[in-house]
Scaffold this motif. Structure first.
Motif, mmCIF file in Angstrom:
data_model
loop_
_atom_site.group_PDB
_atom_site.id
_atom_site.type_symbol
_atom_site.label_atom_id
_atom_site.label_comp_id
_atom_site.label_asym_id
_atom_site.label_seq_id
_atom_site.Cartn_x
_atom_site.Cartn_y
_atom_site.Cartn_z
ATOM 1 N N ALA A 175 10.611 -2.454 8.459
ATOM 2 C CA ALA A 175 10.857 -2.140 7.039
ATOM 3 C C ALA A 175 10.488 -0.695 6.697
ATOM 4 N N ILE A 187 8.903 1.962 1.133
ATOM 5 C CA ILE A 187 7.894 0.935 0.809
ATOM 6 C C ILE A 187 6.491 1.549 0.818
ATOM 7 N N ALA A 246 5.686 4.594 0.226
ATOM 8 C CA ALA A 246 5.560 5.437 -0.975
ATOM 9 C C ALA A 246 5.299 4.575 -2.212
ATOM 10 N N SER A 284 3.087 10.291 12.324
ATOM 11 C CA SER A 284 3.984 9.786 11.278
ATOM 12 C C SER A 284 3.219 9.536 9.984
ATOM 13 N N ASN A 320 -2.007 10.476 14.673
ATOM 14 C CA ASN A 320 -1.086 9.582 13.939
ATOM 15 C C ASN A 320 -0.091 10.442 13.155
ATOM 16 N N ASP A 379 -0.275 -0.459 5.558
ATOM 17 C CA ASP A 379 0.509 -1.028 6.659
ATOM 18 C C ASP A 379 1.903 -1.398 6.153
ATOM 19 N N TYR A 399 1.663 11.098 4.429
ATOM 20 C CA TYR A 399 0.682 11.460 3.398
ATOM 21 C C TYR A 399 0.982 12.845 2.824
HETATM 22 C C1 LIG Z 1 2.698 5.414 7.400
HETATM 23 C C2 LIG Z 1 3.532 4.234 6.887
HETATM 24 C C3 LIG Z 1 2.661 3.381 5.970
HETATM 25 C C4 LIG Z 1 4.730 4.763 6.104
HETATM 26 O O1 LIG Z 1 5.450 3.647 5.588
HETATM 27 P P1 LIG Z 1 7.016 3.753 5.182
HETATM 28 O O2 LIG Z 1 7.324 2.553 4.380
HETATM 29 O O3 LIG Z 1 7.835 4.029 6.382
HETATM 30 O O4 LIG Z 1 6.969 5.030 4.247
HETATM 31 P P2 LIG Z 1 8.175 5.663 3.395
HETATM 32 O O5 LIG Z 1 9.456 4.987 3.724
HETATM 33 O O6 LIG Z 1 7.737 5.709 1.991
HETATM 34 O O7 LIG Z 1 8.183 7.114 3.941
HETATM 35 C C5 LIG Z 1 8.293 7.350 5.338
HETATM 36 C C6 LIG Z 1 9.491 8.185 5.637
HETATM 37 O O8 LIG Z 1 10.689 7.573 5.193
HETATM 38 C C7 LIG Z 1 11.429 8.508 4.385
HETATM 39 N N1 LIG Z 1 12.127 7.728 3.375
HETATM 40 C C8 LIG Z 1 11.622 7.243 2.239
HETATM 41 N N2 LIG Z 1 12.573 6.571 1.560
HETATM 42 C C9 LIG Z 1 13.694 6.608 2.316
HETATM 43 C C10 LIG Z 1 14.998 6.092 2.172
HETATM 44 N N3 LIG Z 1 15.368 5.398 1.078
HETATM 45 N N4 LIG Z 1 15.880 6.288 3.165
HETATM 46 C C11 LIG Z 1 15.519 6.992 4.258
HETATM 47 N N5 LIG Z 1 14.301 7.509 4.438
HETATM 48 C C12 LIG Z 1 13.407 7.334 3.476
HETATM 49 C C13 LIG Z 1 10.406 9.420 3.818
HETATM 50 O O9 LIG Z 1 10.969 10.655 3.428
HETATM 51 C C14 LIG Z 1 9.475 9.534 4.990
HETATM 52 O O10 LIG Z 1 10.015 10.427 5.925
HETATM 53 P P3 LIG Z 1 9.138 11.104 7.068
HETATM 54 O O11 LIG Z 1 7.811 10.382 7.152
HETATM 55 O O12 LIG Z 1 9.944 10.918 8.313
HETATM 56 O O13 LIG Z 1 8.953 12.518 6.668
HETATM 57 C C15 LIG Z 1 4.080 3.385 8.066
HETATM 58 O O14 LIG Z 1 4.716 4.247 9.001
HETATM 59 C C16 LIG Z 1 3.036 2.559 8.799
HETATM 60 O O15 LIG Z 1 2.732 1.430 8.414
HETATM 61 N N6 LIG Z 1 2.477 3.087 9.896
HETATM 62 C C17 LIG Z 1 1.515 2.351 10.735
HETATM 63 C C18 LIG Z 1 0.209 2.174 10.034
HETATM 64 C C19 LIG Z 1 -0.469 3.508 9.744
HETATM 65 O O16 LIG Z 1 -0.531 4.391 10.576
HETATM 66 N N7 LIG Z 1 -1.015 3.608 8.509
HETATM 67 C C20 LIG Z 1 -1.759 4.772 8.076
HETATM 68 C C21 LIG Z 1 -3.159 4.674 8.591
HETATM 69 S S1 LIG Z 1 -4.195 5.967 7.995
#
Ligand SMILES: CC(C)(COP(=O)(O)OP(=O)(O)OC[C@H]1O[C@@H](n2cnc3c(N)ncnc32)[C@H](O)[C@@H]1OP(=O)(O)O)[C@@H](O)C(=O)NCCC(=O)NCCS
Length: 151
Positions: A82, A87, A89, A117, A115, A77, A122
């Motif tokens: 944010a 985060i 990753a 996104s 889901n 989550d 992943y």
């Molecule tokens: C899935 C989840 C955990 C991802 O978290 P996040 O912190 O946004 O992940 P990241 O930032 O590492 O990566 C997400 C995206 O940001 C991008 N990104 C990473 N660092 C970045 C940066 N410095 N600047 C801009 N973009 C960046 C990544 O390339 C990735 O792009 P894309 O997904 O559009 O292809 C979040 O969206 C979430 O909590 N979702 C709801 C809960 C959920 O569904 N969890 C999974 C259940 S199985």
């Protein structure tokens, strides 16, 4: 940004974050959140801001099936405000390091097929889709993809 393990007292922030991240029926209630976070086989990684507000967390369980042990992502989550800052990753990478250090060579998860996104996230992190489980999320009448990453 600070990265750390689970602390007693984290459950309320985790529960609130989960409400912000998921719609019912995918949300954990407080008791379930505490149970999965404090399980003896749990690896929990938390990222918070400089003021100690929780920005994200991941819970991984080390499960046993017969003689085999495998790592399974219970939930990840990140606060909506944010996201896309890396985060998610960082959380995943730290959990994977801890799983590897425990001698395990792969990590898996279920994700709802709608889901998009999380699926994109992943895949970018090197996870591979290996199966589909029909009606895995029974209350939502939704199928799940199974993803695995070799470590
Ligand atoms: C899935 C989840 C955990 C991802 O978290 P996040 O912190 O946004 O992940 P990241 O930032 O590492 O990566 C997400 C995206 O940001 C991008 N990104 C990473 N660092 C970045 C940066 N410095 N600047 C801009 N973009 C960046 C990544 O390339 C990735 O792009 P894309 O997904 O559009 O292809 C979040 O969206 C979430 O909590 N979702 C709801 C809960 C959920 O569904 N969890 C999974 C259940 S199985």
């Amino acid at each position: 940004m600070r990265i750390r393990g689970y602390r007693v007292g984290d459950v309320e922030a985790m529960f609130q974050l989960d409400i912000a991240c998921f719609t019912p029926p995918y949300q954990f209630d407080r008791e379930m959140m505490q149970e999965v976070a404090e399980a003896p086989n749990a690896i929990v990684v938390v990222i918070s801001d400089e003021g100690d507000a929780m920005l994200g967390f991941v819970i991984v369980h080390i499960e046993r099936k017969g003689r085999n042990r495998y790592a399974y992502i219970i939930t990840i989550d990140v606060a909506p405000s944010a996201r896309h800052e890396g985060i998610g990753a960082k959380l995943l990478q730290e959990a994977e390091v801890q799983v590897s250090a425990g001698g395990l060579h792969s990590i898996g998860l279920h994700v709802a097929v709608d889901n998009t996104s999380a699926i994109a996230f992943y895949q970018r992190q090197g996870y591979q889709q290996i199966a589909t489980e029909e009606n895995f999320y029974r209350e939502a009448a939704t199928d799940a993809f199974v993803y695995v990453k070799p470590l």
